[in-house]
Design an enzyme around this catalytic site. Structure first.
Site, PDB file in Angstrom:
ATOM      1  N   ASP A  39      22.260  82.743 -32.919  1.00 17.82           N
ATOM      2  CA  ASP A  39      22.156  82.889 -31.461  1.00 17.82           C
ATOM      3  C   ASP A  39      22.912  84.114 -30.962  1.00 17.82           C
ATOM      4  O   ASP A  39      22.466  84.804 -30.043  1.00 17.82           O
ATOM      5  CB  ASP A  39      22.719  81.639 -30.761  1.00 17.82           C
ATOM      6  N   TYR A  42      20.876  87.173 -31.129  1.00 20.22           N
ATOM      7  CA  TYR A  42      19.873  87.178 -30.061  1.00 20.22           C
ATOM      8  C   TYR A  42      20.543  87.545 -28.738  1.00 20.22           C
ATOM      9  O   TYR A  42      20.066  88.407 -27.986  1.00 20.22           O
ATOM     10  CB  TYR A  42      19.205  85.804 -29.966  1.00 20.22           C
ATOM     11  N   ASP A  43      21.664  86.888 -28.451  1.00 23.44           N
ATOM     12  CA  ASP A  43      22.368  87.112 -27.176  1.00 23.44           C
ATOM     13  C   ASP A  43      22.765  88.574 -27.012  1.00 23.44           C
ATOM     14  O   ASP A  43      22.666  89.134 -25.922  1.00 23.44           O
ATOM     15  CB  ASP A  43      23.636  86.250 -27.093  1.00 23.44           C
ATOM     16  N   SER A  88      16.464  78.609 -16.520  1.00 24.69           N
ATOM     17  CA  SER A  88      17.472  78.814 -17.556  1.00 24.69           C
ATOM     18  C   SER A  88      18.826  78.980 -16.844  1.00 24.69           C
ATOM     19  O   SER A  88      18.967  78.540 -15.703  1.00 24.69           O
ATOM     20  CB  SER A  88      17.091  80.058 -18.357  1.00 24.69           C
ATOM     21  N   LYS A 120      28.316  72.619 -21.654  1.00 27.91           N
ATOM     22  CA  LYS A 120      26.957  73.115 -21.896  1.00 27.91           C
ATOM     23  C   LYS A 120      26.479  72.499 -23.209  1.00 27.91           C
ATOM     24  O   LYS A 120      26.857  72.943 -24.291  1.00 27.91           O
ATOM     25  CB  LYS A 120      26.943  74.646 -21.945  1.00 27.91           C
ATOM     26  N   ARG A 141      10.696  71.847 -21.149  1.00 30.53           N
ATOM     27  CA  ARG A 141      10.768  72.937 -20.177  1.00 30.53           C
ATOM     28  C   ARG A 141       9.621  73.923 -20.359  1.00 30.53           C
ATOM     29  O   ARG A 141       9.129  74.504 -19.401  1.00 30.53           O
ATOM     30  CB  ARG A 141      12.112  73.672 -20.350  1.00 30.53           C
ATOM     31  N   GLU A 175      19.509  67.312 -20.684  1.00 27.46           N
ATOM     32  CA  GLU A 175      19.462  67.835 -22.040  1.00 27.46           C
ATOM     33  C   GLU A 175      19.208  66.724 -23.044  1.00 27.46           C
ATOM     34  O   GLU A 175      19.824  65.667 -22.970  1.00 27.46           O
ATOM     35  CB  GLU A 175      20.826  68.489 -22.315  1.00 27.46           C
ATOM     36  N   LYS A 291      29.133  75.304 -11.772  1.00 24.87           N
ATOM     37  CA  LYS A 291      28.112  75.170 -10.732  1.00 24.87           C
ATOM     38  C   LYS A 291      28.749  75.050  -9.361  1.00 24.87           C
ATOM     39  O   LYS A 291      29.767  74.366  -9.217  1.00 24.87           O
ATOM     40  CB  LYS A 291      27.276  73.906 -10.981  1.00 24.87           C
ATOM     41  N   LYS A 315      29.596  81.316 -22.215  1.00 20.57           N
ATOM     42  CA  LYS A 315      29.257  81.016 -23.611  1.00 20.57           C
ATOM     43  C   LYS A 315      30.484  81.180 -24.504  1.00 20.57           C
ATOM     44  O   LYS A 315      31.199  82.179 -24.400  1.00 20.57           O
ATOM     45  CB  LYS A 315      28.157  81.962 -24.103  1.00 20.57           C
TER      46      LYS A 315
HETATM   47  P1  NAD Z   1      20.630  78.731 -22.437  1.00 16.29           P
HETATM   48  O1  NAD Z   1      20.494  77.693 -23.501  1.00 16.29           O
HETATM   49  O2  NAD Z   1      21.585  79.812 -22.694  1.00 16.29           O
HETATM   50  O3  NAD Z   1      21.033  78.066 -21.052  1.00 16.29           O
HETATM   51  C1  NAD Z   1      20.178  77.321 -20.221  1.00 16.29           C
HETATM   52  C2  NAD Z   1      20.029  75.911 -20.660  1.00 16.29           C
HETATM   53  O4  NAD Z   1      21.275  75.277 -20.818  1.00 16.29           O
HETATM   54  C3  NAD Z   1      19.349  75.037 -19.640  1.00 16.29           C
HETATM   55  O5  NAD Z   1      17.968  75.225 -19.636  1.00 16.29           O
HETATM   56  C4  NAD Z   1      19.744  73.670 -20.124  1.00 16.29           C
HETATM   57  O6  NAD Z   1      18.777  73.199 -21.044  1.00 16.29           O
HETATM   58  C5  NAD Z   1      21.024  73.906 -20.884  1.00 16.29           C
HETATM   59  N1  NAD Z   1      22.187  73.134 -20.426  1.00 16.29           N
HETATM   60  C6  NAD Z   1      23.038  72.451 -21.253  1.00 16.29           C
HETATM   61  N2  NAD Z   1      23.985  71.831 -20.566  1.00 16.29           N
HETATM   62  C7  NAD Z   1      23.757  72.092 -19.251  1.00 16.29           C
HETATM   63  C8  NAD Z   1      24.416  71.703 -18.051  1.00 16.29           C
HETATM   64  N3  NAD Z   1      25.509  70.938 -18.056  1.00 16.29           N
HETATM   65  N4  NAD Z   1      23.904  72.158 -16.888  1.00 16.29           N
HETATM   66  C9  NAD Z   1      22.799  72.947 -16.859  1.00 16.29           C
HETATM   67  N5  NAD Z   1      22.132  73.345 -17.971  1.00 16.29           N
HETATM   68  C10 NAD Z   1      22.612  72.929 -19.158  1.00 16.29           C
HETATM   69  O7  NAD Z   1      19.298  79.378 -22.078  1.00 16.29           O
HETATM   70  P2  NAD Z   1      17.883  79.224 -22.719  1.00 16.29           P
HETATM   71  O8  NAD Z   1      17.012  80.057 -21.891  1.00 16.29           O
HETATM   72  O9  NAD Z   1      17.531  77.804 -22.928  1.00 16.29           O
HETATM   73  O10 NAD Z   1      18.047  79.835 -24.134  1.00 16.29           O
HETATM   74  C11 NAD Z   1      18.599  81.081 -24.340  1.00 16.29           C
HETATM   75  C12 NAD Z   1      19.544  80.946 -25.489  1.00 16.29           C
HETATM   76  O11 NAD Z   1      18.841  80.430 -26.612  1.00 16.29           O
HETATM   77  C13 NAD Z   1      20.080  82.276 -25.889  1.00 16.29           C
HETATM   78  O12 NAD Z   1      21.267  82.553 -25.233  1.00 16.29           O
HETATM   79  C14 NAD Z   1      20.237  82.134 -27.376  1.00 16.29           C
HETATM   80  O13 NAD Z   1      21.556  81.717 -27.649  1.00 16.29           O
HETATM   81  C15 NAD Z   1      19.269  81.069 -27.754  1.00 16.29           C
HETATM   82  N6  NAD Z   1      18.131  81.688 -28.443  1.00 16.29           N
HETATM   83  C16 NAD Z   1      18.295  82.000 -29.727  1.00 16.29           C
HETATM   84  C17 NAD Z   1      17.282  82.597 -30.446  1.00 16.29           C
HETATM   85  C18 NAD Z   1      17.484  82.913 -31.885  1.00 16.29           C
HETATM   86  O14 NAD Z   1      16.610  83.535 -32.463  1.00 16.29           O
HETATM   87  N7  NAD Z   1      18.579  82.503 -32.497  1.00 16.29           N
HETATM   88  C19 NAD Z   1      16.069  82.911 -29.810  1.00 16.29           C
HETATM   89  C20 NAD Z   1      15.926  82.591 -28.462  1.00 16.29           C
HETATM   90  C21 NAD Z   1      16.975  81.996 -27.787  1.00 16.29           C
END
Ligand code: NAD
Length: 332
Positions: A39, A42-43, A88, A120, A141, A175, A291, A315
């Site tokens: 991750d 990616y980030d 997101s 999170k 989602r 989640e 939040k 993060k």
């Molecule tokens: P995210 O996971 O960084 O954050 C958004 C998500 O957090 C929300 O949709 C929700 O599902 C979750 N969440 C968990 N606890 C929460 C809480 N208490 N309140 C609100 N939301 C909460 O964003 P994303 O768009 O789901 O995914 C992006 C992340 O996924 C990237 O930062 C990366 O780390 C990972 N990713 C990794 C790869 C890879 O190839 N390794 C590819 C794509 C994405």
């Protein structure tokens, strides 16, 4: 990334190299539940793209990964529209960036005096629709606007109530995750069976929930924490922390570790506390979500096409031992 020494054309070229790479990694992660890179990698690439597009707004393209919620809908599932999109979260990676976010938010909205800090949870978002207090639909989602129908699957998850304590119409979001024990056991079993193991509990949860056969989901011991609703009309809560308490009363599983904070010091203390306790938790977390506590202010502040502007994810540093410094070999 030295933005001051880039021309717009160079920035556009770099962004154009990053986008297909991010889309490819996103496909592996969201659609196949099998990421090929950590991750953090990616980030890092994603944030380079954000920086380039922020510095040179003219280079933004509508199909950029920064402009839409990651994830697609697998054609084997029935599609579920989300009239109220599932978003997101914006993210920050340091105390300084968090500080900046809070200062800017309070400058734009001085009424924001209270925050709700939450863990999170490292899983995948789901949405649960209830009519007259009865569970009628579960969805992923997906791309935020259209998700996948997983009703039969969510009905196998013990923590999801089939019937609420009040006969209301409501769409609850949160989640779905796999606890650390369940994850280790699943991977052990898969190894014995000669099957590919899951990279982390998040991908194991996604792979277990996005199954055409709900019997597979039922055998995977998934859990949930709910934290959001599509609209507040039938609820009494006026704050995020109040909403969590009300969701619990309705019968949902809610992570009890949330805390209201009034100052950056309090937010930072929360972050430190849970960063230190992270390994002891029975489920994975990848950060903290901060939040705006007032629901009325959340609505007033609103969201971008991709993320709410009233919240931010802090993060945690990656757990992986080795992270490549540069995700992409620049050609210029
Ligand atoms: P995210 O996971 O960084 O954050 C958004 C998500 O957090 C929300 O949709 C929700 O599902 C979750 N969440 C968990 N606890 C929460 C809480 N208490 N309140 C609100 N939301 C909460 O964003 P994303 O768009 O789901 O995914 C992006 C992340 O996924 C990237 O930062 C990366 O780390 C990972 N990713 C990794 C790869 C890879 O190839 N390794 C590819 C794509 C994405």
């Amino acid at each position: 990334l030295d933005l001051n020494h880039l021309t717009e054309a160079e920035a556009a070229q770099r962004a154009a190299a990053l986008r297909p790479q991010l889309l490819q990694w996103g496909k592996e992660y969201y659609e196949n539940d099998q990421p090929s890179v950590p991750d953090a990698e990616y980030d890092q690439a994603y944030n380079q793209l954000v920086q380039l597009e922020t510095y040179f707004p003219a280079i933004v393209t509508p199909d950029s990964p920064t402009q839409r919620v990651g994830g697609q809908v697998d054609s084997e599932f029935t599609k579920v529209p989300h009239p109220i999109p599932m978003l997101s979260l914006g993210d920050v990676f340091s105390a300084d960036e968090l500080n900046e976010f809070v200062v800017r938010l309070q400058k734009d909205y001085p009424a924001v005096q209270e925050f709700n800090c939450e863990l999170k949870i490292d899983g995948l978002s789901i949405s649960l629709r209830y009519e007259q207090g009865r569970l009628v639909q579960g969805s992923t989602r997906g791309n935020g606007v259209i998700g996948e129908d997983i009703t039969a699957n969510v009905k196998t998850i013990a923590s999801i109530p089939q019937r609420l304590s009040r006969p209301i119409d409501i769409e609850v979001r949160g989640e779905c995750y796999m606890g650390k024990d369940a994850f280790l056991k699943l991977n052990e079993r898969r190894e014995l069976e000669g099957k590919a193991t899951f990279a982390n509990p998040r991908n194991a949860a996604a792979g277990s929930l996005r199954q055409l056969d709900p019997k597979v989901t039922a055998a995977r011991h998934l859990s949930t924490f709910m934290y959001n609703v599509a609209d507040y009309d039938d609820l009494e809560a006026t704050t995020q922390s109040g909403l969590l308490a009300e969701l619990k009363e309705l019968g949902f599983s809610v992570d009890p570790d949330y805390q209201v904070a009034h100052t950056l010091d309090e937010i930072n203390a929360y972050i430190e506390k849970y960063q230190a306790q992270r390994d002891q938790l029975s489920y994975g977390i990848d950060g903290i979500v901060i939040k705006t506590n007032s629901l009325a202010l959340q609505t007033e502040i609103g969201h971008t096409v991709k993320v709410p502007k009233w919240a931010i994810a802090y993060k945690f540093p990656p757990e992986e031992a080795h992270v490549k410094i540069d995700a992409i070999e620049w050609t210029i």
